[in-house]
Design a protein around this motif. Structure first.
Motif, short mmCIF file in Angstrom:
data_model
loop_
_atom_site.label_atom_id
_atom_site.label_comp_id
_atom_site.label_asym_id
_atom_site.label_seq_id
_atom_site.Cartn_x
_atom_site.Cartn_y
_atom_site.Cartn_z
N GLN A 33 -2.87 7.75 -3.81
CA GLN A 33 -1.84 7.36 -4.68
C GLN A 33 -1.10 6.38 -3.70
N TYR A 35 2.94 5.04 -3.24
CA TYR A 35 4.27 5.39 -3.41
C TYR A 35 5.16 4.18 -2.87
N GLN A 37 9.09 3.37 -1.13
CA GLN A 37 10.41 3.95 -0.72
C GLN A 37 11.23 2.73 -0.52
N LEU A 43 10.96 8.83 -2.78
CA LEU A 43 9.73 8.02 -3.10
C LEU A 43 9.44 8.04 -4.46
N PHE A 88 3.72 3.40 0.73
CA PHE A 88 2.80 4.47 1.55
C PHE A 88 1.58 4.83 0.48
N PHE A 100 0.42 11.98 3.56
CA PHE A 100 1.02 10.46 3.37
C PHE A 100 0.48 9.84 4.71
N GLY A 101 0.33 8.51 4.50
CA GLY A 101 0.32 7.79 5.84
C GLY A 101 1.59 7.20 6.28
N ALA A 102 1.78 6.39 7.44
CA ALA A 102 2.96 5.93 8.07
C ALA A 102 3.53 4.97 7.54
N ARG A 105 5.80 -1.62 5.82
CA ARG A 105 7.14 -2.08 5.35
C ARG A 105 7.02 -3.56 5.04
#
Lengths: 110, 115
Positions: A33, A35, A37, A43, A88, A100-102, A105
């Motif tokens: 998935q 997401y 943020q 999220l 993410f 979740f990954g980091a 941005r």
């Protein structure tokens, strides 16, 4: 531990350009998935792709999944300043939890 | 607003104090999750409820952390004897369904600062 790793960590583009973010993961998954943020907020779910799917679209979003390479990509076409956020990827390996990954941005300059 | 609601939005506490956060999921959602997120990182899974049953806990959830969902509706997350390392955003999410392919809806989070 974080299963997914996004690449790049940060991305800066001009409004109207396309943005591509990649996610690699380590173990077999049920689904993946993406997401979004916005700064300091919760999220928002963007799209879910199952392990037997290769590509999904939702509006300006296109997600691909390559299970042989254990990787996924998120493409945002015709980006807008409002797309500025952290993105993410999150994997479900069966069971209840999503890892979740980091994040990447993304900054879209007007 | 019928989304996931978390309270309080911000909490500043002194080291060693206990804190409790509340999460109200979307009303028909049977699944509830707690995550913790530190600056620049993605959310880390803490625990999961299906209805009132706590089915999974992360090793991140030390003995100082406890979560409940007594009637299968709202949930609380308590941290005892807080430490500075507990400072983070605590996110709650809920979803509906039985399988793995469910979309989770997140609350705005509770930002904890331990001083």
């Amino acid at each position: 531990s974080q299963q997914g790793e996004e690449d790049p960590q940060a991305l800066s583009i001009q409004e109207g350009e396309n943005a591509t973010m990649n996610c690699s993961y380590k173990t077999s998954i049920n689904n993946l998935q993406w997401y979004r943020q916005n700064s300091g907020r919760g999220l928002v779910h963007l799209i879910l792709i199952r392990s037997n799917e290769r590509e999904k679209h939702s509006g300006r979003l296109r997600v691909t999944l390559d299970t042989s390479k254990k990787s996924s990509s998120l493409l945002i076409t015709a980006s807008r300043a409002a797309d500025t956020a952290s993105y993410f990827c999150a994997t479900n390996t069966g069971g209840f939890k999503t890892i979740f990954g980091a994040g990447t941005r993304l900054f879209v300059k007007a | 607003d019928t989304g996931v609601s978390q309270d309080p939005r911000h909490k500043i506490t002194k080291r060693g104090q206990n804190v409790t956060f509340r999460c109200d999921p979307i009303s028909e959602h049977n699944r509830l999750y707690w995550y913790r997120q530190t600056l620049g990182q993605g959310p880390e899974f803490l625990t999961y409820f299906q209805n009132e049953a706590q089915l999974e806990k992360s090793r991140l959830l030390s003995d100082r952390f406890s979560a409940e969902r007594p009637k299968g509706s709202f949930s609380t997350l308590e941290i005892q004897r807080t430490e500075q390392g507990d400072s983070a955003m605590y996110l709650c999410a809920s979803s509906k369904g039985q399988g793995a392919d469910t979309e989770a809806f997140f609350g705005q989070g509770t930002r904890l600062t331990v001083v």
